[in-house]
Design an enzyme around this catalytic site. Structure first.
Site, short mmCIF file in Angstrom:
data_model
loop_
_atom_site.label_atom_id
_atom_site.label_comp_id
_atom_site.label_asym_id
_atom_site.label_seq_id
_atom_site.Cartn_x
_atom_site.Cartn_y
_atom_site.Cartn_z
N HIS A 186 0.84 -1.21 0.00
CA HIS A 186 0.00 0.00 0.00
C HIS A 186 0.87 1.26 0.00
O HIS A 186 0.57 2.24 -0.69
CB HIS A 186 -0.89 0.02 1.24
CG HIS A 186 -1.83 -1.14 1.36
ND1 HIS A 186 -1.82 -2.01 2.43
CD2 HIS A 186 -2.81 -1.58 0.53
CE1 HIS A 186 -2.75 -2.92 2.27
NE2 HIS A 186 -3.37 -2.70 1.13
N ASP A 196 -3.63 -7.23 -7.82
CA ASP A 196 -5.04 -7.51 -8.13
C ASP A 196 -5.27 -7.23 -9.61
O ASP A 196 -5.93 -6.26 -9.99
CB ASP A 196 -5.93 -6.66 -7.22
CG ASP A 196 -5.75 -7.04 -5.76
OD1 ASP A 196 -6.37 -8.00 -5.32
OD2 ASP A 196 -4.94 -6.39 -5.06
N ARG A 250 -4.15 -10.02 4.12
CA ARG A 250 -4.60 -11.33 4.61
C ARG A 250 -3.45 -12.20 5.10
O ARG A 250 -3.68 -13.20 5.79
CB ARG A 250 -5.40 -12.07 3.53
CG ARG A 250 -6.77 -11.42 3.25
CD ARG A 250 -7.54 -12.18 2.19
NE ARG A 250 -8.89 -11.69 1.93
CZ ARG A 250 -9.21 -10.83 0.97
NH1 ARG A 250 -8.28 -10.33 0.18
NH2 ARG A 250 -10.47 -10.45 0.81
N1 LIG Z 1 1.80 -6.36 -2.49
C1 LIG Z 1 1.23 -5.33 -3.11
N2 LIG Z 1 1.94 -4.61 -3.98
C2 LIG Z 1 1.36 -3.56 -4.63
N3 LIG Z 1 0.09 -3.17 -4.45
C3 LIG Z 1 -0.66 -3.87 -3.58
C4 LIG Z 1 -0.14 -4.98 -2.87
N4 LIG Z 1 -1.11 -5.47 -2.07
C5 LIG Z 1 -2.19 -4.72 -2.28
N5 LIG Z 1 -1.93 -3.76 -3.18
C6 LIG Z 1 -2.88 -2.79 -3.71
O1 LIG Z 1 -3.34 -1.94 -2.70
C7 LIG Z 1 -4.68 -1.55 -2.98
C8 LIG Z 1 -5.52 -1.82 -1.79
O2 LIG Z 1 -5.62 -3.22 -1.61
P1 LIG Z 1 -6.37 -3.91 -0.42
O3 LIG Z 1 -6.63 -2.96 0.64
O4 LIG Z 1 -7.45 -4.76 -0.93
O5 LIG Z 1 -5.19 -4.75 0.15
P2 LIG Z 1 -4.56 -6.16 -0.03
O6 LIG Z 1 -3.33 -6.12 0.78
O7 LIG Z 1 -4.57 -6.54 -1.47
O8 LIG Z 1 -5.52 -7.05 0.75
P3 LIG Z 1 -5.94 -8.46 0.45
O9 LIG Z 1 -4.92 -9.11 -0.41
O10 LIG Z 1 -6.07 -9.10 1.77
O11 LIG Z 1 -7.24 -8.24 -0.30
C9 LIG Z 1 -5.13 -2.36 -4.20
O12 LIG Z 1 -5.02 -1.58 -5.36
C10 LIG Z 1 -4.12 -3.48 -4.22
O13 LIG Z 1 -3.92 -4.04 -5.50
C1 LIG Z 2 -10.56 -1.43 -5.17
C2 LIG Z 2 -11.00 -1.53 -3.71
C3 LIG Z 2 -10.66 -0.25 -2.99
C4 LIG Z 2 -12.51 -1.70 -3.70
O1 LIG Z 2 -12.96 -1.84 -2.38
C5 LIG Z 2 -10.37 -2.77 -3.02
O2 LIG Z 2 -10.76 -3.94 -3.67
C6 LIG Z 2 -8.89 -2.68 -2.90
O3 LIG Z 2 -8.45 -1.93 -2.04
O4 LIG Z 2 -8.16 -3.37 -3.67
N1 BAL Z 3 -7.60 -6.86 -2.60
C1 BAL Z 3 -8.69 -7.00 -3.50
C2 BAL Z 3 -10.02 -6.93 -2.88
C3 BAL Z 3 -10.49 -8.13 -2.17
O1 BAL Z 3 -9.76 -9.13 -2.01
O2 BAL Z 3 -11.65 -8.12 -1.77
#
Ligand SMILES: Nc1ncnc2c1ncn2[C@@H]1O[C@H](COP(=O)(O)OP(=O)(O)OP(=O)(O)O)[C@@H](O)[C@H]1O
Ligand SMILES: CC(C)(CO)[C@@H](O)C(=O)[O-]
Ligand code: BAL
Length: 252
Positions: free
Chosen positions: A8, A121, A158
């Site tokens: 993030h 994602d 996660r």
């Molecule tokens: N390892 C990573 N590297 C770059 N961007 C990331 C990474 N993990 C998450 N993101 C991006 O951060 C943004 C917010 O993602 P989100 O809050 O859903 O977190 P997440 O860590 O992907 O959570 P989870 O995998 O548990 O869904 C999304 O655009 C996601 O693609």
């Molecule tokens: C795009 C998003 C903000 C929608 O809730 C979420 O899936 C995320 O953070 O990746």
């Molecule tokens: N990080 C993408 C959103 C989700 O897993 O719900």
């Protein structure tokens, strides 16, 4: 969705490089969860998140409640054609409709010039690019590379739900993506590669593979081989214990 990690923060860092003002939204959106346990166990660390964002020079945080975002139940359903009938869409019914609606709302409320999303994602990126094009939403979508732990595991909120053994097992996703990419580039048949990967998952008691697919990066169309100079990726999702993780790697 909060429970912030360096993945993030890398989005924040990219945003800061090309913007005067950086806004982060934190909202665990209930409508994109198809699995009750996944929603209930989603980690929440707001106090730490706010400190981290302040330390990293974020100007504003948008932290709405569920009631603020959904004063009345959402009737709108979004359909992204072939883009949401594959990969995550198959295993998380309704997920991308929930993402589409909440992202539309977030973009309408915040009105950012540029919006930053992670490559981790990959299907979400494809859906959101299509969403802003179809609805003429005036924002530039910027995609940021996946940030990984030293052993290759893609950072994800996660991951904190994994116990010590599962955390070690979780590297199987990236190891298999990396292995498959090397084999593919060496000319090995995709079905042979996928067979080997499936067996590797099968041999790991804590891991359960949901999919491992070679796709065209933009259309997400499933492929059986590399297609000239077209961008292709391998996407995977697997349960490690009862935690569902996703990852992907680009090939060309
Ligand atoms: N390892 C990573 N590297 C770059 N961007 C990331 C990474 N993990 C998450 N993101 C991006 O951060 C943004 C917010 O993602 P989100 O809050 O859903 O977190 P997440 O860590 O992907 O959570 P989870 O995998 O548990 O869904 C999304 O655009 C996601 O693609
Ligand atoms: C795009 C998003 C903000 C929608 O809730 C979420 O899936 C995320 O953070 O990746
Ligand atoms: N990080 C993408 C959103 C989700 O897993 O719900």
């Amino acid at each position: 969705m909060g429970a912030l990690h360096y993945g993030h923060l890398s989005l924040v860092e990219s945003a800061k490089l090309s913007s005067d003002v950086v806004i982060v939204s934190i909202f665990v959106n209930p409508t994109q969860f198809n699995n009750k346990e996944d929603f209930e166990k989603y980690p929440i660390t707001i106090d730490e998140d706010l400190l981290l964002l302040e330390k990293n020079g974020v100007d504003f945080v948008f932290l709405p409640s569920v009631e603020e975002m959904y004063p009345s139940p959402i009737l709108l359903k979004m359909d992204f054609g072939d883009l949401d009938k594959t990969l995550e869409g198959t295993f998380r019914p309704g997920h991308f409709s929930g993402v589409g609606v909440v992202v539309s709302k977030l973009l309408n409320i915040v009105k950012p010039d540029k919006s930053y999303f992670g490559q981790k994602d990959l299907q979400q990126v494809a859906v959101i690019k299509r969403l802003v094009a179809d609805l003429s939403i005036d924002t530039e979508i910027v995609v940021v590379p996946t940030i990984r732990e030293a052993d290759g595991l893609a950072m994800s909120s996660r991951n904190v739900r994994l116990n010590a053994d599962e955390r070690l097992t979780a590297t199987i996703l990236y190891k298999c993506l990396d292995f498959a990419k090397d084999e593919l580039l060496a000319g090995v048949d995709w079905f042979v590669i996928r067979e080997k990967v499936t067996k590797r998952f099968h041999d790991e008691p804590e891991a359960r593979l949901e999919y491992f697919e070679l796709v065209e990066t933009e259309s997400l169309e499933k492929l059986e081989q590399i297609k000239g100079q077209t961008a292709v990726s391998i996407c995977t999702a697997a349960y490690i214990g009862d935690v569902r993780l996703i990852d992907n790697i680009s090939i060309v």
